[in-house]
Design a protein around this motif. Structure first.
Motif, short mmCIF file in Angstrom:
data_model
loop_
_atom_site.label_atom_id
_atom_site.label_comp_id
_atom_site.label_asym_id
_atom_site.label_seq_id
_atom_site.Cartn_x
_atom_site.Cartn_y
_atom_site.Cartn_z
N ALA A 63 0.83 -1.20 0.00
CA ALA A 63 0.00 0.00 0.00
C ALA A 63 0.86 1.25 0.00
N GLU A 64 0.36 2.33 -0.63
CA GLU A 64 1.12 3.56 -0.75
C GLU A 64 0.63 4.63 0.23
N TYR A 65 -0.30 4.32 1.11
CA TYR A 65 -0.81 5.32 2.04
C TYR A 65 -1.01 4.65 3.39
N PRO A 66 -1.00 5.42 4.47
CA PRO A 66 -1.11 4.83 5.81
C PRO A 66 -2.46 4.19 6.03
N THR A 67 -2.47 3.13 6.82
CA THR A 67 -3.71 2.42 7.12
C THR A 67 -4.14 2.63 8.56
N ASP A 68 -3.49 3.55 9.27
CA ASP A 68 -3.83 3.78 10.67
C ASP A 68 -4.38 5.18 10.90
N PHE A 69 -4.96 5.78 9.85
CA PHE A 69 -5.47 7.15 9.99
C PHE A 69 -6.67 7.20 10.93
N MET A 70 -6.91 8.38 11.50
CA MET A 70 -8.02 8.61 12.41
C MET A 70 -9.04 9.53 11.75
N ASP A 71 -10.22 9.63 12.36
CA ASP A 71 -11.23 10.56 11.86
C ASP A 71 -10.66 11.97 11.79
N SER A 72 -11.00 12.69 10.71
CA SER A 72 -10.56 14.08 10.59
C SER A 72 -11.74 15.03 10.57
N ASN A 73 -12.89 14.57 11.06
CA ASN A 73 -14.08 15.41 11.12
C ASN A 73 -13.82 16.62 12.00
N THR A 74 -14.18 17.80 11.50
CA THR A 74 -14.01 19.02 12.27
C THR A 74 -14.78 18.94 13.58
N GLY A 75 -14.13 19.36 14.69
CA GLY A 75 -14.81 19.31 15.98
C GLY A 75 -15.09 17.88 16.40
N LEU A 76 -14.08 17.02 16.29
CA LEU A 76 -14.25 15.60 16.59
C LEU A 76 -14.91 15.39 17.94
N GLU A 77 -15.97 14.59 17.95
CA GLU A 77 -16.75 14.39 19.17
C GLU A 77 -16.24 13.20 19.96
#
Length: 635
Positions: free
Chosen positions: A297-311
């Motif tokens: 894979a060419e991109y990370p697989t451990d990314f987190m939500d990037s929703n503004t104002g994460l709840e």
């Protein structure tokens, strides 16, 4: 509602009428004097015929019917009264000017596509009593980024731009205008609804929960802006058109745990590349379907939500066993830490160690000794709901509040019975010539000389067994008798009448099966995972029904909202329609006398059956996860 009668006796009255006409011309609201704009049948609003910008629905209405406002391009706002309990299929579809909706606490059911295509919709408030939620309710609502759900609603949960069921084990929908490029599915999620990712506007990267056993049909189709998707181990399957029609989808990471991929899983996704390991099912699939396969894979697989104002994640039932309601709780059944929990609502009433397969790994079985099926636990009338801990982790919420059943033909009654208990073990003696795959079996029943069976797990996991001739004395094939064996073909003779649970489960090389008309009972997952059944599901044909034995409907591969079961079917087999969230109603012919275990499990949009004149038996759990309860069939 009283109709106002106007006497045309004076010019003054005519002047008033003229003013009313002018007011209507500039978008005045619907009033009691304009009831003719509502086409009503009883307490159901069949159609709204007006063109007003604001509509106050009469308080005599309890159901907003199918497509009642569909295609209305002038409606910008409305008031739904407290009398309304149900909003039906496509009720407000393509109301492109509608900007806000408030669902009062009285609303209990919201049908599939209820607000689909409401492209101006930005504000939604959902009351506390919604307990039935259809597929794609807000599909193509291009401006909808968030919703508000009453904090006392135990059936729905909103979290970071997505709607889930109460304990977040089911993802209903990622809202189209959800903010942020990354969406990481919460690890509580075990199931994804049809059209859950439909036409997203901002999301580029999606990571699927590792608890999702399979990506179901069209769950991640037409994802709009999504470019990258990551499926995690131990997911095992990708269903029909699961990733279809994704014009922007560039790459999907598929782990080696995925062993079943439908031939149409990625149809209409022209830019796709598959990232997987060498010699995996995905590797073979990509090469066979001319999809580029890359091994890193060419991109990370451990990314987190990037929703503004994460709840903060809501405190719902999850792996730790928390819940929103603990009115009644059963004792958990523990499992080894390295095994996955039994799916909620699975039939685990047997005491056999190896009888139940996990959703994550068809070849792995668990102990269920001492376990009582949640649906078999009686409740007093004053209990409105309960939380059940299954396998130490999964939380099942059940609603006991409503005693009525939706859409069952009047006068239809049937015996409601528990699923058949496990058969007694048989004592078998046999011989096998060295180097031969043909085995002769002599049956000695420990219970009765007349009980001539192939014993439970007799040839379980015998991969060297590629052929077998069933003797004339055999009447029953026991539970898991040939599961995961190396069988390539089998002819079941006329003397066999019963095939028990998982008899040929995960016989992946078993491509040729003959089932005679004498077979009257086929247990759950009897042929699940065989090449024979998988090939049938993937082949092109106008016939969506697999009927075997003495009129047993064994499998269904269609996607119709209105299903008509063929005449001549006598039994609707176990799990035949399981998870088909697109089904709204089913026509059952008079030939059908039995509906088997979990036949309609999690058909969340199913609201009715028609026919059923010959129905005699309904197995408990047949309608689990639907708006129908088998209890209302009781004679």
């Amino acid at each position: 509602m009283k109709r106002i009668h106007i006497a045309f006796a004076s010019l003054a009255v005519l002047g008033i009428l003229a003013l009313v006409t002018v007011a209507r011309g500039i978008g005045g609201g619907v009033t009691a004097a304009e009831d003719d704009r509502f086409r009503i049948n009883g307490t159901t609003l069949i159609k709204y015929l007006g063109t007003d910008t604001y509509v106050n629905i009469p308080d005599t209405i309890t159901t907003i019917g199918d497509e009642a406002f569909s295609g209305n391009e002038t409606l910008t706002s409305l008031t739904i009264p407290d009398s309304v309990t149900r909003i039906s299929y496509n009720a407000f579809k393509n109301c492109t000017a509608l900007t806000g909706v408030i669902l009062p606490d009285s609303v209990e059911q919201v049908g599939p596509g209820a607000f689909e295509g409401c492209t101006s919709l930005t504000s939604v408030e959902i009351g506390e009593n919604v307990s039935s939620w259809g597929s794609g309710v807000f599909a193509n609502c291009d401006s909808l980024a968030t919703v508000s759900i009453d904090r006392d609603n135990e059936y729905l949960t909103y979290y970071n731009g997505a709607i889930y069921n109460g304990n977040m084990t089911m993802l209903y929908q990622v809202l189209p205008a959800r903010e942020g490029e990354n969406y990481a599915m919460p690890e509580t999620v075990e199931q994804i609804d049809t059209y859950a990712f439909w036409n997203l506007q901002n999301t580029k990267n999606v990571m699927v929960s590792r608890k999702v056993a399979a990506i179901p049909r069209q769950a991640m189709s037409s994802m709009g802006s999504v470019e990258n998707a990551v499926i995690q181990n131990p997911t095992t399957g990708i269903g029909e058109k699961a990733f279809a029609n994704n014009a922007n989808l560039k790459q999907v990471v598929i782990p080696a745990s995925v062993v079943n991929i439908d031939r149409k899983a990625f149809s209409g996704s022209p830019e796709l590349k598959i990232y997987t390991s060498k010699s995996s099912t995905a590797d073979t699939f990509g090469r066979n379907h001319e999809i580029p396969v890359i091994y890193e894979a060419e991109y990370p697989t451990d990314f987190m939500d990037s929703n503004t104002g994460l709840e903060e994640k809501p405190n719902v039932g999850n792996a730790s066993g928390g819940s929103t309601d603990t009115a009644t709780t059963t004792n958990p059944t523990t499992t080894d830490n390295d095994r996955q929990p039994t799916p909620p609502g699975s039939n685990t009433g047997s005491t056999d160690q190896d009888d139940q397969q996990t959703a994550q790994n068809p070849s792995e079985f668990q102990s269920t000794e001492g376990y009582i099926h949640p649906l078999d636990v009686p409740e007093p009338d004053n209990v409105i709901g309960k939380t059940v801990i299954v396998a130490g982790r999964a939380v099942v919420l059940m609603d006991n509040r409503r005693g009525q059943v939706y859409g069952i033909p009047g006068g239809v009654k049937a015996d409601v019975v528990p699923e058949d208990s496990a058969s007694q073990d048989q004592t078998l003696t046999g011989s096998q010539e060295e180097g031969s795959t043909s085995i002769t079996v002599n049956v000695q029943s420990s219970a009765s000389a007349k009980d001539n069976s192939i014993a439970q797990r007799k040839f379980y996991k015998k991969r060297d067994l590629t052929g077998y001739e069933i003797g004339e004395e055999i009447e029953k094939i026991g539970r898991l008798a040939f599961a995961e064996s190396g069988l390539k073909s089998i002819v079941i003779p006329d003397n066999v009448t019963e095939i028990e649970y998982g008899a040929f489960l995960s016989c992946k090389d078993l491509a040729d099966i003959t089932i005679p008309d004498t077979v009257t009972d086929i247990g759950t997952k009897a042929f699940e995972g065989t090449a024979w059944l998988n090939n049938w599901k993937n082949e092109s044909s106008d016939d969506d029904f697999l009927i075997v034995g003495d009129g047993i409907l064994l499998a269904y591969r269609g996607n119709d909202a209105h299903v008509e079961i063929p005449e001549g079917v006598k039994q609707i087999g176990s799990e035949v329609f399981k998870g088909h969230t697109e089904i709204l109603d089913v026509a059952v012919p008079a030939s059908v006398n039995k509906i088997c275990a979990e036949a309609f499990r999690n058909c969340s949009a199913l609201t009715g059956l028609t026919g059923c004149e010959g129905l005699k038996t309904v197995v408990r759990g047949a309608f689990y996860g639907t708006q129908i309860s088998e209890e209302d069939f009781h004679k």
